[in-house]
Design a protein around this motif. Structure first.
Motif, short mmCIF file in Angstrom:
data_model
loop_
_atom_site.label_atom_id
_atom_site.label_comp_id
_atom_site.label_asym_id
_atom_site.label_seq_id
_atom_site.Cartn_x
_atom_site.Cartn_y
_atom_site.Cartn_z
N UNK A 158 0.85 -1.21 0.00
CA UNK A 158 0.00 0.00 0.00
C UNK A 158 0.88 1.25 0.00
N UNK A 159 0.98 1.93 1.14
CA UNK A 159 1.76 3.17 1.20
C UNK A 159 3.25 2.88 1.26
N UNK A 160 4.03 3.76 0.64
CA UNK A 160 5.48 3.72 0.83
C UNK A 160 5.80 4.28 2.20
N UNK A 161 6.96 3.93 2.73
CA UNK A 161 7.28 4.36 4.08
C UNK A 161 7.42 5.88 4.18
N UNK A 162 8.06 6.51 3.19
CA UNK A 162 8.19 7.96 3.23
C UNK A 162 6.86 8.67 3.10
N UNK A 163 5.99 8.12 2.28
CA UNK A 163 4.63 8.66 2.12
C UNK A 163 3.89 8.59 3.44
N UNK A 164 4.06 7.51 4.18
CA UNK A 164 3.40 7.34 5.48
C UNK A 164 3.89 8.39 6.48
N UNK A 165 5.19 8.65 6.47
CA UNK A 165 5.74 9.69 7.34
C UNK A 165 5.10 11.05 7.03
N UNK A 166 4.99 11.37 5.75
CA UNK A 166 4.42 12.66 5.36
C UNK A 166 2.95 12.78 5.75
N UNK A 167 2.20 11.69 5.59
CA UNK A 167 0.77 11.73 5.92
C UNK A 167 0.54 11.83 7.42
N UNK A 168 1.35 11.12 8.19
CA UNK A 168 1.25 11.20 9.65
C UNK A 168 1.62 12.61 10.12
N UNK A 169 2.67 13.17 9.55
CA UNK A 169 3.07 14.53 9.93
C UNK A 169 1.99 15.54 9.55
N UNK A 170 1.35 15.34 8.40
CA UNK A 170 0.32 16.27 7.95
C UNK A 170 -0.88 16.27 8.88
N UNK A 171 -1.32 15.07 9.29
CA UNK A 171 -2.51 15.00 10.15
C UNK A 171 -2.22 15.56 11.54
N UNK A 172 -0.97 15.46 11.98
CA UNK A 172 -0.60 16.05 13.27
C UNK A 172 -0.30 17.54 13.16
N UNK A 173 -0.15 18.03 11.92
CA UNK A 173 0.10 19.45 11.71
C UNK A 173 1.48 19.91 12.11
N UNK A 174 2.48 19.02 11.90
CA UNK A 174 3.84 19.37 12.35
C UNK A 174 4.76 19.78 11.20
N UNK A 175 4.27 19.78 9.96
CA UNK A 175 5.06 20.30 8.85
C UNK A 175 5.43 19.28 7.80
N UNK A 176 6.10 19.78 6.76
CA UNK A 176 6.53 18.98 5.61
C UNK A 176 7.98 19.34 5.27
N UNK A 177 8.80 18.37 4.85
CA UNK A 177 8.53 16.94 4.77
C UNK A 177 8.49 16.29 6.15
#
Length: 336
Positions: A158-177
């Motif tokens: 399913x998700x790539x590991x880096x993609x998962x990091x970005x999505x988790x960070x986005x939902x927590x509102x802590x920034x990108x990447x």
């Protein structure tokens, strides 16, 4: 042998000059991270426009730093896949123009193979080996034999590991990447704060969707109740589970294949916990782990030139007068 490498698969415009497969004469990178931060991820059309804007300047700077001209270049190597189609076309079109105008052979390079070969620039890699590919778009375990044949043992379902990091960070509102931020917060949090179930995936394949969803559900639950959540604790719990799975699967592949060498490749190879944990666990089994320096973890053209060098050296250097983008075929690293 002088190889000019060109990389434009995502949001880094990079051109490098490599001499004899080891000496990096230049490796210029123009990053677009600050531009795409506003959108929480890479916008393909914006990325393509900035590649067009920057690529000629990057070439000039890279040649100047290497103290050569195009007349000194023996081969031109360019990323042909995988990546953002528009971004790839900028690099490919530019490379084709240079190759035609200067009568220099053109070598197409697979982006994921190049990430793996990024390790070969700085280290003497013992083959056969296992490569753990961890990036924003890919998570693979690859076996490489003594003749540099690549066999894909497993991948994410399913998700790539880096993609998962970005999505988790986005939902927590802590920034990108998200990767570097979550990695930093890991050391400030309680990794036992959130119990994340182990994905039931057999063999060498991965699944990160459920792990990511556990964090997203925890954040949404807290918000619905009007409660605060600690990004440090969620980051620690998330990264602990992800790194544990990556280590276990990679070491299993190494033991099953009887190899004594593991390399980590891709943007997530910069993750501090993954580096230290895999190295520590592997050392107990008598297995050596190598990973690129930070300059060669993210997308860069030096790794493109390095992959082309080995493609030529081991008889896999099909030199195309023209390049076509062919969806499915370009994604199979075993047939490149």
């Amino acid at each position: 042998m002088i190889i000019l490498g060109i990389e434009t698969s995502c949001d880094e415009t990079s051109i490098a000059v490599l001499k004899d497969g080891k000496e990096v004469l230049s490796n210029n990178i123009s990053s677009q991270i600050e531009i795409h931060k506003e959108y929480g991820g890479v916008v393909p059309e914006i990325a393509s426009r900035h590649h067009i804007k920057n690529i000629a300047t990057i070439l000039e700077e890279s040649l100047e730093k290497a103290k050569i001209t195009m007349d000194d270049v023996d081969y031109i190597a360019v990323t042909y896949a995988p990546g953002l189609i528009g971004a790839l076309l900028v690099g490919i079109s530019f490379a084709k123009g240079l190759a035609y105008g200067h009568d220099i052979p053109l070598i197409p390079v697979h982006h994921i193979k190049a990430h793996i070969y990024g390790n070969f620039i700085e280290h003497d890699i013992e083959l056969p080996c296992i490569a753990l590919v961890v990036s924003g778009g890919h998570t693979n375990i690859v076996y490489i034999d003594k003749e540099h044949n690549f066999i894909n043992l497993g991948a994410t379902l399913d998700d790539a590991v880096g993609e998962s990091y970005d999505k988790v960070a986005r939902v927590m509102g802590i920034g990108y990447p998200g990767g570097p931020i979550v990695d930093k917060l890991y050391y400030k949090g309680n990794k036992e704060a959130l119990k994340i179930p182990e994905p039931k995936v057999e063999g060498y394949n991965f699944s990160f969707s459920g792990i990511k969803t556990s964090v997203i559900n925890a954040v949404n639950k807290a918000r619905m109740k009007g409660e605060e959540f600690k990004a440090e604790d969620l980051s620690a719990s998330f990264q602990e589970k992800v790194v544990d799975i990556l280590c276990k699967k990679t070491l299993k592949a190494a033991k099953d294949k009887g190899v004594r060498q593991i390399v980590i490749a891709g943007g997530v190879a910069a993750n501090s916990l993954l580096r230290s944990e895999l190295t520590m666990r592997a050392s107990k089994l008598g297995i050596k782990v190598n990973y690129p320096s930070m300059a060669y973890c993210t997308d860069n053209a030096a790794m493109i030139a390095e992959a082309a060098y080995y493609k030529l050296k081991y008889g896999k250097g099909k030199i195309f007068a023209d390049l076509m983008l062919n969806g499915k075929a370009t994604l199979d690293i075993t047939k490149d």
